[in-house]
Design a protein around this motif. Structure first.
Motif, PDB file in Angstrom:
ATOM      1  N   VAL A   1       0.865  -1.180   0.000  1.00 57.89           N
ATOM      2  CA  VAL A   1       0.000   0.000   0.000  1.00 57.89           C
ATOM      3  C   VAL A   1       0.898   1.224   0.000  1.00 57.89           C
ATOM      4  N   PRO A   2       0.929   1.999  -1.074  1.00 57.55           N
ATOM      5  CA  PRO A   2       1.771   3.194  -1.083  1.00 57.55           C
ATOM      6  C   PRO A   2       1.426   4.132   0.070  1.00 57.55           C
ATOM      7  N   LEU A   3       2.445   4.719   0.669  1.00 59.26           N
ATOM      8  CA  LEU A   3       2.249   5.622   1.797  1.00 59.26           C
ATOM      9  C   LEU A   3       1.230   6.697   1.437  1.00 59.26           C
TER      10      LEU A   3
ATOM     11  N   PRO B   1       1.102   5.164  12.797  1.00 60.61           N
ATOM     12  CA  PRO B   1       0.034   6.057  12.323  1.00 60.61           C
ATOM     13  C   PRO B   1      -0.266   5.890  10.840  1.00 60.61           C
ATOM     14  N   ALA B   2       0.741   5.564  10.034  1.00 56.56           N
ATOM     15  CA  ALA B   2       0.520   5.358   8.608  1.00 56.56           C
ATOM     16  C   ALA B   2      -0.317   4.108   8.369  1.00 56.56           C
ATOM     17  N   TYR B   3      -0.088   3.052   9.142  1.00 55.64           N
ATOM     18  CA  TYR B   3      -0.911   1.851   9.018  1.00 55.64           C
ATOM     19  C   TYR B   3      -2.345   2.132   9.442  1.00 55.64           C
ATOM     20  N   GLN B   4      -2.511   2.864  10.537  1.00 55.07           N
ATOM     21  CA  GLN B   4      -3.869   3.190  10.978  1.00 55.07           C
ATOM     22  C   GLN B   4      -4.601   3.980   9.904  1.00 55.07           C
ATOM     23  N   ASP B   5      -3.924   4.909   9.287  1.00 57.27           N
ATOM     24  CA  ASP B   5      -4.525   5.705   8.224  1.00 57.27           C
ATOM     25  C   ASP B   5      -4.884   4.834   7.026  1.00 57.27           C
ATOM     26  N   ALA B   6      -4.017   3.886   6.686  1.00 55.13           N
ATOM     27  CA  ALA B   6      -4.257   3.032   5.525  1.00 55.13           C
ATOM     28  C   ALA B   6      -5.484   2.145   5.705  1.00 55.13           C
ATOM     29  N   PHE B   7      -5.796   1.772   6.954  1.00 53.35           N
ATOM     30  CA  PHE B   7      -6.918   0.874   7.222  1.00 53.35           C
ATOM     31  C   PHE B   7      -8.167   1.599   7.716  1.00 53.35           C
TER      32      PHE B   7
END
Length: 249
Positions: free
Chosen positions: A66-68, A92-98
């Motif tokens: 998943v691109p940032l 935080p980037a993972y939380q945003d992605a999901f």
């Protein structure tokens, strides 16, 4: 094949922590979700090698990069994955992605009996209320600043809701237990577990089992009258861990 939730505290020295996921997936295809900050293929190769070391087949690992800044789409789960491993990186980037697919993802996992494993950020994300970083509680340091995930104050955001407790990781190695204690003490999360590196917590309903080489630390609110506090109990490999909501006696 059956479902299940497996929370890995990080670390690269204990391939056995992937064993519960491989057993639950029946040795099938494992989708590896990685938020790609530019080195996604390299990171995927590392997880694929770890899974092979744990006994997975040569082609078992499937890259889901998943691109940032973009969002994860759980559609590939319909395409025949037997397990899902959400990997590590900037929490935080993972939380945003999901954030936009949490309900759909958990529904698909339950419907298809697909096991979920989270490594580091992926473990934190499994919570209903996820501790995503920070190193200050009302301006007071509670863990080392280099573990803050680019945040200042300890921050809690919506997670996937696979487990009712919060999760922090790299507990012994990064000193993050204090962050979870702060989050529980101030009521930001109801209770939580902090997991050492090279350690997995296998969750089955209201109990869990510790595997790997480190410890799992359960943090619950303390009954201290007018003063907020927390009680910590640590569990060694092989131990059964009570994870239900009621406070420990």
């Amino acid at each position: 094949m059956g479902g299940g939730t497996f929370l890995i505290g990080g670390g690269w020295d204990a391939p056995e922590v992937y064993g519960p996921l491989l057993r639950a997936s029946g040795g099938g295809r494992i989708g590896c979700v990685i938020v790609d900050e530019g080195d996604g293929e390299e990171q995927f190769a590392r997880y694929a090698a770890a899974l092979r070391s744990a006994g997975a087949g040569a082609e078992a690992a499937v890259p889901l990069l998943v691109p940032l800044g973009e969002r994860f789409e759980p559609g590939p789960l319909v395409g025949g994955l037997d397990g899902l491993l959400v990997c590590g990186g900037l929490t935080p980037a993972y939380q945003d992605a999901f954030a936009e697919c949490a309900g759909r993802l958990t529904g698909l996992l339950a419907e298809r009996g697909v096991p979920y494993a989270g490594f580091s950020a992926g473990a934190a994300l499994a919570a209903r209320r996820a501790v995503v970083g920070g190193w200050l509680a009302d301006g007071v340091p509670v863990c080392p600043p280099d573990t803050a995930e680019d945040l200042e104050e300890v921050e809690v955001r919506p997670g996937l809701g696979l487990v009712p407790f919060a999760v922090d990781v790299h507990a012994a190695q990064w000193g993050t237990l204090g962050r979870l204690v702060a989050a529980v003490s101030r009521g930001s999360v109801p209770y939580g577990v902090a997991i050492d590196e090279n350690t997995v917590l296998e969750v089955t309903g209201a109990t869990g089992r510790v595997g790997g080489r480190g410890r799992v630390h359960v943090v619950r609110p303390a009954d201290t009258g007018d003063t907020a506090g927390a009680v910590v109990r640590s569990y060694a490999p092989g131990a059964s861990v009570p994870l239900g909501q009621p406070p420990l006696p």
